[in-house]
Design a protein around this motif. Structure first.
Motif, short mmCIF file in Angstrom:
data_model
loop_
_atom_site.label_atom_id
_atom_site.label_comp_id
_atom_site.label_asym_id
_atom_site.label_seq_id
_atom_site.Cartn_x
_atom_site.Cartn_y
_atom_site.Cartn_z
N UNK A 88 15.20 0.61 -13.07
CA UNK A 88 14.46 1.84 -12.80
C UNK A 88 13.42 1.62 -11.69
N UNK A 89 12.77 0.46 -11.74
CA UNK A 89 11.76 0.14 -10.71
C UNK A 89 12.43 0.05 -9.34
N UNK A 90 13.64 -0.55 -9.31
CA UNK A 90 14.37 -0.64 -8.03
C UNK A 90 14.70 0.77 -7.54
N UNK A 91 15.14 1.65 -8.49
CA UNK A 91 15.47 3.03 -8.12
C UNK A 91 14.23 3.75 -7.58
N UNK A 92 13.08 3.54 -8.26
CA UNK A 92 11.83 4.19 -7.82
C UNK A 92 11.44 3.72 -6.43
N UNK A 93 11.70 2.42 -6.17
CA UNK A 93 11.27 1.83 -4.88
C UNK A 93 12.31 2.05 -3.78
N UNK A 94 13.46 2.66 -4.14
CA UNK A 94 14.58 2.73 -3.19
C UNK A 94 14.21 3.48 -1.90
N UNK A 95 13.49 4.58 -2.07
CA UNK A 95 13.12 5.39 -0.91
C UNK A 95 12.25 4.57 0.06
N UNK A 96 11.27 3.87 -0.53
CA UNK A 96 10.39 3.04 0.31
C UNK A 96 11.20 1.90 0.93
N UNK A 97 12.19 1.38 0.18
CA UNK A 97 13.01 0.28 0.69
C UNK A 97 13.86 0.73 1.88
N UNK A 98 14.44 1.94 1.75
CA UNK A 98 15.24 2.49 2.85
C UNK A 98 14.35 2.66 4.09
N UNK A 99 13.15 3.18 3.88
CA UNK A 99 12.20 3.34 4.99
C UNK A 99 11.87 2.01 5.63
N UNK A 100 11.69 0.99 4.80
CA UNK A 100 11.36 -0.35 5.30
C UNK A 100 12.50 -0.92 6.14
N UNK A 101 13.74 -0.77 5.62
CA UNK A 101 14.91 -1.31 6.34
C UNK A 101 15.10 -0.56 7.66
N UNK A 102 14.93 0.78 7.62
CA UNK A 102 15.09 1.59 8.85
C UNK A 102 14.04 1.22 9.89
N UNK A 103 12.88 0.81 9.41
CA UNK A 103 11.79 0.46 10.34
C UNK A 103 11.93 -0.97 10.86
N UNK A 104 13.08 -1.59 10.62
CA UNK A 104 13.30 -2.94 11.16
C UNK A 104 13.07 -4.05 10.14
N UNK A 105 12.90 -3.66 8.88
CA UNK A 105 12.60 -4.65 7.84
C UNK A 105 13.77 -5.58 7.51
N UNK A 106 15.00 -5.18 7.93
CA UNK A 106 16.17 -6.01 7.61
C UNK A 106 16.03 -7.40 8.21
N UNK A 107 15.37 -7.49 9.37
CA UNK A 107 15.21 -8.81 10.00
C UNK A 107 14.39 -9.73 9.09
N UNK A 108 13.47 -9.16 8.32
CA UNK A 108 12.67 -9.96 7.37
C UNK A 108 13.49 -10.28 6.12
N UNK A 109 14.32 -9.29 5.73
CA UNK A 109 15.06 -9.42 4.45
C UNK A 109 16.33 -10.26 4.57
N UNK A 110 16.92 -10.27 5.80
CA UNK A 110 18.25 -10.86 5.96
C UNK A 110 18.34 -12.28 5.40
#
Lengths: 108, 313
Positions: free
Chosen positions: B131-153
């Motif tokens: 549920x916490x992952x689902x709640x955070x999903x919107x913020x996570x998508x925003x983070x990845x779109x803002x270039x966060x994938x380079x940090x997460x990869x």
């Protein structure tokens, strides 16, 4: 961070405020002064940890300087905190002296 | 004192602190030491103070970090505790496998309830995590779109590789386990035992790496105050579930020790047996550690919530 403690006379924040009460000093000068008047050798980590917390609380502030050895001075809030700690220590010392039947003036 | 030594000693401190005080500390070291190398005590003073500054800056200790940062750290601590609890819980589940027949009927109810409580609390914690992952999903998508994938990869790939190995190894291990008797599975076959331990270590490593990837992702998110509050509340429930799992495991162990200690050693029913089992004791220690980490996380979350609430009032 706790307030400078009057119950621990070797409390680093209290020692730093006391040292800065007679004028600004940089880190090394602070450490030497504190060792001279209190006999306490503060390690570099302890000294800068206390400086960080005191600055965060607005009790000391850096003096503008181009030198890497940046001096710090006590702020009005820091002077007030020191005065309060000194008054509390004085009350405690007076109580101890009274219970021992001593005069504060006779205690070396 | 060489520049390299100074550089190494400063690395104990967080980057923000080094930017603000680094030059001053170097000047102090030069004044203190001249050209002499620092003593062990001097290094210790720097190292402990640097680690303390890191703990303060990350919100692990004290109130130097903002309430949001302390809330994030609290959630990450609960996540780390939960990952450790999953591993310890899996070890417990393996040990407790087929325990009911080892107990006489009148003594079965309490350990069965304790075992059910472990499963129920674990399911609750897993549901809250999802549920916490689902709640955070919107913020996570925003983070990845803002270039966060380079940090997460990197952390995601590091966690993904052992996870694939876990699945592949399980596909090989499961048919092997089914071909063995209960006794052979529970220590009778040394080759299977070694393979199972290696697989369990792989699972532990994968869990730890996923927890790390989750922590890296969570640190990069910029959720709204409401979202962060909801995640903090879910993390608190997870911490309570870890407490319930630990208490239920302790109750189960106490009941087995009392009524069927032989079960822990695979010896015949009614034979003399010590209630001590090193694997179960290890799992219990990991659970207690997980509980301590999670409870510290909750204390950070609760303190941060109080501060945020007082700011709103």
């Amino acid at each position: 961070m706790r307030a400078p403690s009057a119950r621990r006379s070797n409390d680093p924040p209290l020692l730093i405020l006391t040292s800065l009460a007679d004028g600004p000093k940089h880190g090394h000068a602070l450490a030497k002064d504190i060792e001279a008047f209190a006999g306490v050798a503060l390690g570099p980590g302890t000294l800068y940890g206390a400086i960080t917390r005191l600055e965060e609380r607005g009790l000391i502030e850096p003096v503008p300087s181009d030198d890497r050895r940046r001096p710090y001075r006590i702020t009005p809030a820091g002077a007030e905190a020191l005065a309060s700690a000194v008054a509390e220590m004085h009350r405690l010392a007076a109580e101890g002296a009274a219970r021992l039947g001593l005069s504060l003036g006779t205690i070396a | 004192m060489s520049g390299h030594t100074v550089e190494r000693m400063l690395r104990w401190y967080p980057a923000g602190w080094r930017d603000r005080y680094g030059d001053e500390l170097v000047a102090l070291m030069e004044d203190d030491l001249g050209g002499a190398p620092p003593s062990a005590r001097y290094r210790w003073s720097i190292a402990t103070a640097g680690l303390r500054e890191r703990a303060l800056a990350s919100g692990l200790l004290g109130r130097s970090a903002g309430a949001d940062e302390r809330m994030r750290t609290g959630v990450q601590l609960v996540l780390a505790g939960w990952a450790a609890c999953i591993f310890a819980g899996a070890v417990f589940a393996k040990i407790a496998e087929h325990f009911a027949p080892a107990l006489a009927a009148p003594h079965r109810a309490i350990p069965q309830d304790a075992f059910d409580a472990v499963q129920g609390a674990a399911a609750l914690a897993a549901a809250c995590t999802l549920l916490a992952i689902a709640v955070a999903l919107r913020a996570l998508v925003g983070f990845v779109r803002a270039g966060g994938w380079s940090t997460l990869r990197r952390p995601v790939l590091q966690a993904g590789a052992p996870s694939i190995l876990v699945v592949v190894a399980l596909a090989r291990l499961a048919p092997w386990a089914h071909s063995l008797s209960n006794a052979a599975r529970n220590g009778g076959d040394p080759a299977y035992g070694a393979a199972f331990v290696a697989w369990a270590l792989l699972v532990a490593g994968a869990l730890a790496l996923w927890a790390r990837a989750g922590a890296v992702a969570f640190r990069g998110l910029r959720p709204t105050g409401r979202t962060l509050g909801a995640i903090g509340a879910l993390a608190t429930i997870v911490a309570v579930a870890i407490l319930a799992v630990t208490a239920a495991v302790a109750l189960w162990w106490a009941q087995i020790a009392l009524h069927a200690p032989w079960f822990l050693h695979g010896t015949p029913a009614g034979s003399a047996g010590s209630p001590w089992d090193p694997t179960l004791a290890g799992a219990a220690c990991v659970m207690l550690l997980a509980l301590g980490v999670a409870q510290h996380g909750v204390s950070r979350i609760v303190g941060a919530r109080r501060e945020l609430a007082s700011h709103r009032d």
